[in-house]
Design a protein around this motif. Structure first.
Motif, PDB file in Angstrom:
ATOM      1  N   ALA A 109       0.814  -1.215   0.000  1.00 44.07           N
ATOM      2  CA  ALA A 109       0.000   0.000   0.000  1.00 44.07           C
ATOM      3  C   ALA A 109       0.849   1.266   0.000  1.00 44.07           C
ATOM      4  N   ALA A 110       2.173   1.094  -0.057  1.00 46.90           N
ATOM      5  CA  ALA A 110       3.060   2.254   0.045  1.00 46.90           C
ATOM      6  C   ALA A 110       3.297   2.948  -1.283  1.00 46.90           C
ATOM      7  N   GLY A 111       2.776   2.364  -2.375  1.00 43.36           N
ATOM      8  CA  GLY A 111       2.919   2.987  -3.683  1.00 43.36           C
ATOM      9  C   GLY A 111       4.312   2.925  -4.255  1.00 43.36           C
ATOM     10  N   LEU A 112       5.080   1.909  -3.874  1.00 39.97           N
ATOM     11  CA  LEU A 112       6.431   1.772  -4.402  1.00 39.97           C
ATOM     12  C   LEU A 112       6.398   1.300  -5.852  1.00 39.97           C
ATOM     13  N   PRO A 113       7.341   1.738  -6.659  1.00 37.09           N
ATOM     14  CA  PRO A 113       7.423   1.233  -8.030  1.00 37.09           C
ATOM     15  C   PRO A 113       8.040  -0.159  -8.033  1.00 37.09           C
ATOM     16  N   TYR A 114       7.751  -0.922  -9.051  1.00 38.20           N
ATOM     17  CA  TYR A 114       8.364  -2.239  -9.201  1.00 38.20           C
ATOM     18  C   TYR A 114       9.266  -2.241 -10.427  1.00 38.20           C
ATOM     19  N   PRO A 115      10.405  -2.964 -10.348  1.00 38.25           N
ATOM     20  CA  PRO A 115      10.837  -3.776  -9.217  1.00 38.25           C
ATOM     21  C   PRO A 115      11.288  -2.912  -8.043  1.00 38.25           C
ATOM     22  N   CYS A 116      11.273  -3.528  -6.862  1.00 39.24           N
ATOM     23  CA  CYS A 116      11.770  -2.855  -5.673  1.00 39.24           C
ATOM     24  C   CYS A 116      12.597  -3.848  -4.863  1.00 39.24           C
ATOM     25  N   ARG A 162      16.472  -8.803  -1.130  1.00 45.00           N
ATOM     26  CA  ARG A 162      15.766  -9.487  -2.213  1.00 45.00           C
ATOM     27  C   ARG A 162      15.112  -8.488  -3.156  1.00 45.00           C
ATOM     28  N   LEU A 163      15.109  -8.845  -4.426  1.00 43.33           N
ATOM     29  CA  LEU A 163      14.436  -8.056  -5.446  1.00 43.33           C
ATOM     30  C   LEU A 163      13.038  -8.611  -5.659  1.00 43.33           C
ATOM     31  N   ALA A 164      12.053  -7.743  -5.673  1.00 42.84           N
ATOM     32  CA  ALA A 164      10.664  -8.142  -5.898  1.00 42.84           C
ATOM     33  C   ALA A 164      10.155  -7.479  -7.160  1.00 42.84           C
ATOM     34  N   VAL A 165       9.552  -8.263  -8.045  1.00 46.20           N
ATOM     35  CA  VAL A 165       9.060  -7.716  -9.319  1.00 46.20           C
ATOM     36  C   VAL A 165       7.614  -7.268  -9.228  1.00 46.20           C
ATOM     37  N   ASP A 166       6.918  -7.685  -8.166  1.00 43.56           N
ATOM     38  CA  ASP A 166       5.528  -7.259  -7.989  1.00 43.56           C
ATOM     39  C   ASP A 166       5.160  -7.356  -6.512  1.00 43.56           C
ATOM     40  N   GLY A 167       3.924  -6.978  -6.202  1.00 40.65           N
ATOM     41  CA  GLY A 167       3.480  -6.971  -4.814  1.00 40.65           C
ATOM     42  C   GLY A 167       3.474  -8.347  -4.179  1.00 40.65           C
TER      43      GLY A 167
END
Length: 396
Positions: A137-144, A158-163
């Motif tokens: 819910a923080a509105g971060l862009p992906y990847p993050c 870790r790298l995340a490509v989506d929520g």
């Protein structure tokens, strides 16, 4: 003169760098640690006292009930604030504890830089035990990227490509570190570098840096450090401006950053010398008593205007890493030799017969090779030849 050295587990930086340097300076060193048995085994000649070094009040009590202090020092990422607070209380030279805290706390570092109007990075913080879905819910862009707020050495980064991946990674880290706060932030693209600096609060020397090769995502394991005598001047200026905004300027600092299209963006600030034996390589490449100079600053001695570092040094450090879980059944022994003008120093980091899971962190390192000389091409050939001829075997 007596120096109190705060430490957690024994490290090569302390046992092979700072303790020998302290001996050359004629210092009496007392190690304060929560792992006294390990330090007594690593350095049986050293004075070691047990102490809850995570608590600066316990540190002050231990010093007050032992001998007077001329310096309080640590090379641990996790103890910089405690050492700074103890030194300040005792009226000794040291880092500003506020700066040490904001360098270690990655969320606070981002907040401070954003408030200063320097390179804001979108990020969100997750308290220990908090539901990771809050990050989505923080509105971060992906990847993050998600990582421990006070983490070190790319562990649990870790790298995340989506929520969905972001929540899954956060839950995995929480399972291993239930007391750790996490931070998620936008992925900063670019080549990874470091800048190594040394200051006394009056002047600051740029010692050079490293170009770092990391493993493929989702993990970020450091595989190789190539010495860089000088980054492009605009890049160095950008990094130093951000360090100035944070207040960094006393003692050694290892700053990691990426460069993309000429823009330098901080990954993290480690308010101590670079580790994992890259510091030992740095001293060799520069040809100066680097560990002694760092200790001298904590004794209140001003740094010289010119450290006398050589300008023609070349170096590369590379790790042998486990690629599977199992028992190490074959590996080279410790090696010191010279070939084609290149000095090669190999040190095992895991004993034969040791069984380990696959961590996907620097705990997967089996050994480390340091190569130094004056010809980078010769250094690279020697390293490549070493890894082509030596073998490491892991039996499942």
């Amino acid at each position: 003169m007596r120096m109190y050295l705060l430490a957690l587990n024994p490290t090569d930086s302390v046992t092979d760098g700072f303790l020998p340097a302290a001996a050359r300076l004629g210092l009496d060193v007392t190690i304060l640690t929560d792992q006294p048995a390990a330090h007594r085994q690593a350095t049986p000649e050293a004075e070691v006292l047990e102490c809850d070094v995570h608590d600066f009040r316990a540190v002050l009590t231990r010093i007050a009930t032992h001998h007077g202090a001329d310096a309080v020092f640590t090379n641990s990422d996790h103890l910089q604030t405690q050492a700074a607070l103890a030194a300040d209380y005792l009226g000794l030279p040291g880092k500003d504890w506020r700066v040490a805290l904001r360098a270690k706390n990655k969320a606070e570092m981002r907040r401070h830089l954003a408030a200063a109007g320097i390179d804001p990075v979108r990020s969100a913080e997750l308290a220990p035990g908090q539901d990771p879905s809050a990050l989505t819910a923080a509105g971060l862009p992906y990847p993050c990227v998600v990582k421990p707020r006070e983490g070190v050495a790319s562990e649990d980064v870790r790298l995340a490509v989506d929520g969905e991946e972001l929540v899954a990674h956060a839950k995995e880290i929480q399972a291993r570190r239930p007391q750790a706060a996490l931070v998620a932030e936008e992925y900063l693209a670019g080549d990874l570098h470091s800048l190594e600096t040394l200051g006394d609060g009056r002047i600051r020397h740029v010692l050079g840096g490293f170009r770092t090769t990391v493993s493929a995502p989702p993990s970020f394991i450091e595989e190789r450090h190539g010495f860089t005598a000088a980054h492009p001047e605009p890049v160095t200026a950008q990094v130093l401006a951000q360090l100035d905004a944070l207040g960094v300027g006393f003692g050694a600092c290892h700053t990691e950053f990426v460069v993309h299209e000429g823009r330098a963006r901080l990954i993290e600030v480690n308010y101590r010398i670079i580790g994992d034996q890259s510091d030992l390589l740095l001293e060799q490449v520069l040809g100066i008593p680097l560990f002694e100079q760092i200790l001298r600053t904590h004794l209140g001695e001003p740094l010289p205007a010119d450290l006398g570092a050589r300008r023609d040094g070349a170096g590369r450090l590379e790790y042998a890493r486990a690629d599977r879980a199992g028992t190490l059944t074959a590996a080279p022994t410790a090696t010191d030799r010279e070939e084609e003008g290149v000095r090669l120093v190999y040190r095992p980091l895991r004993a034969l017969g040791a069984a380990h899971p696959l961590y996907r962190t620097n705990r997967d390192y089996l050994g480390v090779l340091r190569a130094t000389g004056t010809d980078q091409a010769a250094v690279d050939r020697a390293v490549d030849r070493f890894f082509a001829t030596e073998r490491w075997e892991i039996t499942p």
